[in-house]
Scaffold this motif. Structure first.
Motif, PDB file in Angstrom:
ATOM      1  N   ALA A   9       0.841  -1.200   0.000  1.00  0.00           N
ATOM      2  CA  ALA A   9       0.000   0.000   0.000  1.00  0.00           C
ATOM      3  C   ALA A   9       0.870   1.242   0.000  1.00  0.00           C
ATOM      4  O   ALA A   9       2.023   1.217   0.449  1.00  0.00           O
ATOM      5  CB  ALA A   9      -0.926   0.008   1.220  1.00  0.00           C
ATOM      6  N   ALA A  10       0.287   2.319  -0.531  1.00  0.00           N
ATOM      7  CA  ALA A  10       1.014   3.580  -0.625  1.00  0.00           C
ATOM      8  C   ALA A  10       0.145   4.720  -0.103  1.00  0.00           C
ATOM      9  O   ALA A  10      -1.081   4.645  -0.141  1.00  0.00           O
ATOM     10  CB  ALA A  10       1.400   3.856  -2.080  1.00  0.00           C
ATOM     11  N   VAL A  11       0.793   5.750   0.403  1.00  0.00           N
ATOM     12  CA  VAL A  11       0.100   6.969   0.823  1.00  0.00           C
ATOM     13  C   VAL A  11       0.726   8.122   0.051  1.00  0.00           C
ATOM     14  O   VAL A  11       1.958   8.269   0.068  1.00  0.00           O
ATOM     15  CB  VAL A  11       0.247   7.196   2.341  1.00  0.00           C
ATOM     16  N   ASP A  12      -0.111   8.903  -0.622  1.00  0.00           N
ATOM     17  CA  ASP A  12       0.380  10.003  -1.465  1.00  0.00           C
ATOM     18  C   ASP A  12       1.439   9.506  -2.447  1.00  0.00           C
ATOM     19  O   ASP A  12       2.443  10.191  -2.691  1.00  0.00           O
ATOM     20  CB  ASP A  12       0.984  11.123  -0.603  1.00  0.00           C
ATOM     21  N   GLY A  13       1.220   8.325  -2.970  1.00  0.00           N
ATOM     22  CA  GLY A  13       2.147   7.775  -3.952  1.00  0.00           C
ATOM     23  C   GLY A  13       3.415   7.186  -3.356  1.00  0.00           C
ATOM     24  O   GLY A  13       4.254   6.624  -4.076  1.00  0.00           O
ATOM     25  N   LYS A  14       3.560   7.295  -2.056  1.00  0.00           N
ATOM     26  CA  LYS A  14       4.780   6.783  -1.427  1.00  0.00           C
ATOM     27  C   LYS A  14       4.508   5.389  -0.844  1.00  0.00           C
ATOM     28  O   LYS A  14       3.643   5.248   0.024  1.00  0.00           O
ATOM     29  CB  LYS A  14       5.190   7.743  -0.309  1.00  0.00           C
ATOM     30  N   PRO A  15       5.235   4.364  -1.311  1.00  0.00           N
ATOM     31  CA  PRO A  15       4.983   3.012  -0.803  1.00  0.00           C
ATOM     32  C   PRO A  15       5.311   2.923   0.692  1.00  0.00           C
ATOM     33  O   PRO A  15       6.377   3.378   1.115  1.00  0.00           O
ATOM     34  CB  PRO A  15       5.933   2.119  -1.612  1.00  0.00           C
ATOM     35  N   ILE A  16       4.377   2.358   1.464  1.00  0.00           N
ATOM     36  CA  ILE A  16       4.592   2.225   2.909  1.00  0.00           C
ATOM     37  C   ILE A  16       4.611   0.745   3.307  1.00  0.00           C
ATOM     38  O   ILE A  16       5.478   0.308   4.059  1.00  0.00           O
ATOM     39  CB  ILE A  16       3.460   2.930   3.714  1.00  0.00           C
ATOM     40  N   LEU A  17       3.635  -0.009   2.796  1.00  0.00           N
ATOM     41  CA  LEU A  17       3.607  -1.442   3.086  1.00  0.00           C
ATOM     42  C   LEU A  17       4.223  -2.185   1.899  1.00  0.00           C
ATOM     43  O   LEU A  17       3.846  -1.958   0.750  1.00  0.00           O
ATOM     44  CB  LEU A  17       2.167  -1.906   3.333  1.00  0.00           C
ATOM     45  N   HIS A  18       5.150  -3.088   2.225  1.00  0.00           N
ATOM     46  CA  HIS A  18       5.922  -3.725   1.144  1.00  0.00           C
ATOM     47  C   HIS A  18       5.650  -5.215   1.040  1.00  0.00           C
ATOM     48  O   HIS A  18       6.546  -5.980   0.696  1.00  0.00           O
ATOM     49  CB  HIS A  18       7.416  -3.485   1.368  1.00  0.00           C
ATOM     50  N   GLY A  19       4.438  -5.649   1.376  1.00  0.00           N
ATOM     51  CA  GLY A  19       4.142  -7.080   1.259  1.00  0.00           C
ATOM     52  C   GLY A  19       3.927  -7.685   2.634  1.00  0.00           C
ATOM     53  O   GLY A  19       4.834  -8.271   3.226  1.00  0.00           O
ATOM     54  N   ILE A  20       2.711  -7.532   3.144  1.00  0.00           N
ATOM     55  CA  ILE A  20       2.382  -8.050   4.474  1.00  0.00           C
ATOM     56  C   ILE A  20       1.692  -9.396   4.317  1.00  0.00           C
ATOM     57  O   ILE A  20       0.760  -9.529   3.519  1.00  0.00           O
ATOM     58  CB  ILE A  20       1.411  -7.093   5.206  1.00  0.00           C
ATOM     59  N   ASP A  21       2.152 -10.371   5.050  1.00  0.00           N
ATOM     60  CA  ASP A  21       1.466 -11.658   5.137  1.00  0.00           C
ATOM     61  C   ASP A  21       1.114 -11.884   6.598  1.00  0.00           C
ATOM     62  O   ASP A  21       1.992 -11.843   7.457  1.00  0.00           O
ATOM     63  CB  ASP A  21       2.378 -12.797   4.642  1.00  0.00           C
ATOM     64  N   LEU A  22      -0.175 -12.094   6.835  1.00  0.00           N
ATOM     65  CA  LEU A  22      -0.612 -12.222   8.223  1.00  0.00           C
ATOM     66  C   LEU A  22      -1.953 -12.948   8.256  1.00  0.00           C
ATOM     67  O   LEU A  22      -2.825 -12.668   7.441  1.00  0.00           O
ATOM     68  CB  LEU A  22      -0.778 -10.825   8.846  1.00  0.00           C
ATOM     69  N   ASP A  51      -9.871   6.428   2.964  1.00  0.00           N
ATOM     70  CA  ASP A  51      -9.499   7.045   1.688  1.00  0.00           C
ATOM     71  C   ASP A  51      -8.086   7.583   1.774  1.00  0.00           C
ATOM     72  O   ASP A  51      -7.663   8.082   2.812  1.00  0.00           O
ATOM     73  CB  ASP A  51     -10.436   8.213   1.359  1.00  0.00           C
ATOM     74  N   GLY A  52      -7.368   7.502   0.669  1.00  0.00           N
ATOM     75  CA  GLY A  52      -6.011   8.037   0.640  1.00  0.00           C
ATOM     76  C   GLY A  52      -4.965   6.979   0.988  1.00  0.00           C
ATOM     77  O   GLY A  52      -3.772   7.210   0.829  1.00  0.00           O
ATOM     78  N   TYR A  53      -5.408   5.825   1.457  1.00  0.00           N
ATOM     79  CA  TYR A  53      -4.494   4.711   1.732  1.00  0.00           C
ATOM     80  C   TYR A  53      -4.688   3.699   0.616  1.00  0.00           C
ATOM     81  O   TYR A  53      -5.605   2.892   0.625  1.00  0.00           O
ATOM     82  CB  TYR A  53      -4.756   4.104   3.119  1.00  0.00           C
ATOM     83  N   GLU A  54      -3.812   3.814  -0.375  1.00  0.00           N
ATOM     84  CA  GLU A  54      -4.048   3.122  -1.625  1.00  0.00           C
ATOM     85  C   GLU A  54      -3.401   1.740  -1.630  1.00  0.00           C
ATOM     86  O   GLU A  54      -2.193   1.603  -1.424  1.00  0.00           O
ATOM     87  CB  GLU A  54      -3.462   3.957  -2.772  1.00  0.00           C
ATOM     88  N   VAL A  55      -4.248   0.722  -1.865  1.00  0.00           N
ATOM     89  CA  VAL A  55      -3.737  -0.641  -1.952  1.00  0.00           C
ATOM     90  C   VAL A  55      -3.131  -0.822  -3.344  1.00  0.00           C
ATOM     91  O   VAL A  55      -3.790  -0.581  -4.347  1.00  0.00           O
ATOM     92  CB  VAL A  55      -4.863  -1.662  -1.724  1.00  0.00           C
ATOM     93  N   THR A  56      -1.871  -1.219  -3.400  1.00  0.00           N
ATOM     94  CA  THR A  56      -1.215  -1.368  -4.701  1.00  0.00           C
ATOM     95  C   THR A  56      -1.025  -2.831  -5.088  1.00  0.00           C
ATOM     96  O   THR A  56      -0.647  -3.136  -6.211  1.00  0.00           O
ATOM     97  CB  THR A  56       0.153  -0.658  -4.703  1.00  0.00           C
ATOM     98  N   GLY A  57      -1.278  -3.734  -4.149  1.00  0.00           N
ATOM     99  CA  GLY A  57      -1.153  -5.150  -4.489  1.00  0.00           C
ATOM    100  C   GLY A  57      -1.491  -6.035  -3.306  1.00  0.00           C
ATOM    101  O   GLY A  57      -1.631  -5.564  -2.174  1.00  0.00           O
TER     102      GLY A  57
ATOM    103  N   MET B   1     -11.882  -0.393  -1.698  1.00  0.00           N
ATOM    104  CA  MET B   1     -11.883   0.992  -1.216  1.00  0.00           C
ATOM    105  C   MET B   1     -11.662   1.953  -2.352  1.00  0.00           C
ATOM    106  O   MET B   1     -11.117   1.600  -3.396  1.00  0.00           O
ATOM    107  CB  MET B   1     -10.830   1.159  -0.121  1.00  0.00           C
ATOM    108  N   SER B   2     -12.099   3.167  -2.178  1.00  0.00           N
ATOM    109  CA  SER B   2     -11.962   4.113  -3.263  1.00  0.00           C
ATOM    110  C   SER B   2     -10.624   4.822  -3.138  1.00  0.00           C
ATOM    111  O   SER B   2     -10.184   5.140  -2.053  1.00  0.00           O
ATOM    112  CB  SER B   2     -13.127   5.109  -3.229  1.00  0.00           C
ATOM    113  N   HIS B   3      -9.991   5.040  -4.252  1.00  0.00           N
ATOM    114  CA  HIS B   3      -8.687   5.698  -4.224  1.00  0.00           C
ATOM    115  C   HIS B   3      -8.794   7.066  -4.845  1.00  0.00           C
ATOM    116  O   HIS B   3      -7.880   7.539  -5.495  1.00  0.00           O
ATOM    117  CB  HIS B   3      -7.658   4.861  -4.966  1.00  0.00           C
ATOM    118  N   ALA B   4      -9.958   7.692  -4.724  1.00  0.00           N
ATOM    119  CA  ALA B   4     -10.163   8.998  -5.330  1.00  0.00           C
ATOM    120  C   ALA B   4      -9.067   9.952  -4.891  1.00  0.00           C
ATOM    121  O   ALA B   4      -8.618   9.915  -3.757  1.00  0.00           O
ATOM    122  CB  ALA B   4     -11.519   9.542  -4.923  1.00  0.00           C
ATOM    123  N   ALA B   5      -8.650  10.797  -5.817  1.00  0.00           N
ATOM    124  CA  ALA B   5      -7.615  11.767  -5.499  1.00  0.00           C
ATOM    125  C   ALA B   5      -8.115  12.709  -4.407  1.00  0.00           C
ATOM    126  O   ALA B   5      -7.355  13.167  -3.583  1.00  0.00           O
ATOM    127  CB  ALA B   5      -7.262  12.570  -6.738  1.00  0.00           C
TER     128      ALA B   5
END
Lengths: 249, 494
Positions: A9-22, A51-57, B1-5
């Motif tokens: 997951a990323a916040v403001d485009g910055k990756p924070i979580l790098h692959g959590i398994d739990l 919102d704003g906490y973007e799941v990237t994978g 979840m929504s990823h709206a800007a």
């Protein structure tokens, strides 16, 4: 109950979580410990759907359902509860009114009958008393003018009333004196049952003296670097995060 | 979840709900030709069988109006209004003179039924009187376009000595009262819209509460604009004689039309020694569509005079409708120790504009005033609080407290606070507090995490924000107002 796989997951485009398994099985309490900036709060917000906490994978399922596809209120209705590290103030909104609205929204979603004001107050007073909260806290506006400790106790009160199946406590112990810590821990322990689970996020080991977890995971740099039994918390307390993180790296 | 800007995306959807009161009633109307000139005024006066003095009074107002220009100081923008392109008189054809409920056109009653708010009024307008002891009944005066069509509970009120009737009837039946007080608070030449109203007003409510009488029920007027290209110019006059009390409620709706309709009302309140008037408004005129087409231009002058010692006038308003609202319910605190209050919630969404507030003029000694204003802006709307607190030289010991809060929903709306304070007495104390806040993303998320839908969360937060004002409304009205807030903001999140 909760299954997380390869979650990034990323916040403001910055990756924070790098692959959590739990995996948190039903009836278990797991603790997540880690230094500041390791991604603990990000993990809790991603699970709750902020919102704003973007799941990237990766994926996260709750009772086999795709948690990440659900709206925050749907996750709540499914039984997920997040005790906030910084509980939010709602000016003009009475605590009892807020809690009853929330409880009835959950009951509606589950097809249960709503509680009227009298039934609700009866329930709320019992729970408030158990947490050594004066009745007038129910009348005050949500978290407005509450001390840090009162806010945290209010989170536990909400949890006690909403009875989640999975409670995520995000640093609920921070800012609490030892008496408040015990009250909060008692509140959490009272909810332990074979049907419900908890994920306790904390920076310090001392909370885990009161809430003894089934498993402890160490989060560092957006990954779980080590998992173990309750004894792992004590290793951390003695050697600091550096030892564990260095071992893993 | 929504990823709206935009993390506030949830907040933007609340405004797209269609206006629920936008139907029109197909009814035969008696209309004056378009335009405004002395002949039209003579025609209005003749249709209403008015005495000569009132016609003269109207013509004087018209002469004053012709020399005036529309005020431009408000934070409002609209194309110029062609005052010659409006009908200044429109009445349901069957109505000649005062109506009893049984005589009311069933189409009209059906209209009020459809309006649905306030519910108790609908029941009463339909002729259902509540069972004895069930709850305090409400007497209703219903004004359809220019004419009062039904006034209920008149017999009960008459027993208490309270006069509650259409003002056109009061002109005939109680000329001494009307002549004494009409224009005594808002003179004909007070401002552009008040002058226009004074020239062409067609109906409205009249209330007189005799000395020492506590009005046995809430009085209520329901205003409805129906006809196309008409203006509604109602005139309300309420007199509370020494030691009396009255609570008055006002509700308004209009059909949904593409063009703008003009509403320029005047309300005058007079409180004598120890009298109290509580005036509550839930204003829900058609606000126009999402693009700002249509809607009511609401240019209203409301003013109360606390003439007597220890008298009190309290204005409470919930303003959700109208394309443009220009309205400053005010108090002239002339009597020593008199009290003025103004509690306001103004909601603007889409392209709505509101410039509203109050004036508290302290003249008497130890006069007190309280102003609580809550402005909520969403969409691309603009919401201005404009308030004047003036302490005159003789108002020793005068006190004012003003609390002005603005809540922004989304980031394309505006909130403005324009307080004017003039104190000419060194013993006076004037306090002004103002805040501006946004419905924060963290508040919404907190509520949703607890299981509330976005809209329920917005409603909860908005109602919390307005609580100080809503608690001033009579209870059933407060419930309606809460629902109206919810409907008005529906869709502004999302």
């Amino acid at each position: 109950m909760l299954e997380i796989r390869g979650l990034t997951a990323a916040v403001d485009g910055k990756p924070i979580l790098h692959g959590i398994d739990l995996a948190v099985p039903t009836g278990e309490v797991h603790a997540i410990m880690g230094p500041n900036g390791s991604g603990k709060s990000t993990l809790s917000y991603v699970l709750a759907g902020r919102d704003g906490y973007e799941v990237t994978g990766g994926s996260a399922t709750f009772d086999g359902e795709d948690l990440l596809a659900m709206a925050p209120e749907a996750r709540a209705a499914a039984g997920l509860f997040l005790a906030f590290q910084y509980p939010v103030e709602l000016p003009g909104v009475g605590n009892a009114n807020f809690l009853r609205t929330a409880l009835n929204a959950l009951r509606r979603a589950r097809g249960e009958a709503e509680l009227d004001a009298v039934q609700f107050l009866k329930l709320a007073r019992v729970e408030a008393k158990r947490l050594s909260m004066p009745d007038d806290m129910l009348k005050r506006n949500v978290n407005v003018g509450f001390s840090g400790g009162e806010k945290k106790r209010n989170e536990v009160l909400q949890m006690a009333i909403l009875r989640p199946r999975l409670a995520i406590l995000d640093e609920t112990d921070s800012g609490l004196d030892i008496d408040a810590l015990r009250i909060v821990a008692d509140g959490v322990n009272a909810l332990r049952s074979p049907q419900s689970s908890a994920l306790v996020i904390t920076h310090y080991q001392r909370l885990l003296d009161h809430i003894v977890p089934d498993r402890v995971h160490v989060l560092a740099g957006g990954r779980i670097v080590r998992s173990g039994g309750p004894e792992l918390a004590r290793v951390l307390e003695e050697g600091g995060y550096a030892s564990v993180v260095a071992d893993a790296a | 979840m929504s990823h709206a800007a935009d993390p506030l995306a949830p907040v933007h959807a609340v405004t797209q709900t269609p206006y629920k009161w936008g139907f029109t009633t197909d009814i035969e109307m008696d209309m004056a030709p378009k335009g405004l000139n002395p002949d039209i005024i003579r025609l209005i006066s003749a249709r209403k069988n008015e005495p000569e003095w009132l016609l003269d009074w109207r013509l004087k107002a018209f002469a004053l109006w012709q020399a005036m220009t529309a005020p431009e100081w408000a934070h409002l923008h609209h194309p110029p209004i062609d005052y010659q392109d409006l009908h200044y008189y429109a009445a349901p054809r069957k109505q000649a003179g005062p109506a009893r409920l049984e005589d009311v056109d069933p189409e009209l009653l059906a209209t009020y039924e459809k309006l649905g708010i306030p519910l108790k009024e609908r029941a009463i307008l339909a002729g259902v009187e509540p069972a004895e002891g069930e709850r305090a009944p409400v007497a209703v005066d219903a004004v359809f376009d220019s004419v009062s069509v039904a006034t209920t509970f008149r017999a009960t009120l008459a027993k208490a000595g309270v006069i509650f009737c259409p003002i056109s009837e009061a002109v005939r039946e109680h000329p001494e009262l009307v002549r004494k007080y009409l224009g005594s608070v808002v003179p004909q030449g007070d401002n552009f819209y008040a002058a226009l109203n004074s020239a062409v007003f067609t109906d409205g409510s009249f209330v007189y509460v005799p000395p020492g009488v506590r009005c046995p029920m809430e009085l209520s007027t329901y205003f409805r604009i129906n006809a196309r290209n008409t203006g509604q110019f109602e005139r309300t006059l309420i007199i509370a004689d020494a030691g009396s009390y009255v609570s008055y409620l006002e509700g308004c709706t209009a059909p949904q039309r593409d063009e703008n309709q003009l509403h320029a009302a005047v309300v005058e309140l007079i409180a004598l020694d120890d009298a109290q008037i509580k005036y509550s408004t839930v204003q829900n005129w058609y606000p126009g569509d999402a693009e700002g087409r249509g809607g009511i231009y609401n240019f209203v002058t409301k003013r109360g005079a606390c003439r007597g010692a220890r008298s009190k006038i309290s204005w409470t308003q919930v303003e959700t409708g109208s394309a443009i609202t220009w309205k400053y319910p005010s108090c002239i605190l002339a009597g020593d120790e008199s009290v003025g209050e103004f509690y306001s919630v103004a909601v603007t969404t889409n392209r709505q504009q509101a410039d509203t507030g109050t004036k508290m003029i302290h003249i008497g000694r130890n006069t007190r005033s309280t102003i609580v204003s809550k402005g909520i802006s969403a969409g691309r709307s603009d919401n201005t609080y404009r308030g004047l607190v003036r302490i005159m030289p003789k108002a020793a010991g005068a006190r004012n407290h003003t609390q002005c809060d603005s809540l922004l929903i989304g980031d394309r709306c505006g909130a403005h606070t324009v307080p004017y304070i003039e104190s000419r007495n060194p013993t006076a104390k004037v306090e002004h507090e103002a805040t501006t806040s946004k419905i924060a993303e963290d508040q919404l998320f907190y509520c949703r995490q607890r299981g509330l839908s976005e809209e329920d969360a917005v409603n909860l937060i908005v109602n919390g924000f307005c609580k100080e004002v809503l608690k001033e409304l009579p209870m059933e009205f407060a419930v309606e107002a809460q629902k109206l807030l919810a409907v008005s903001l529906e869709g502004s999140v999302g």
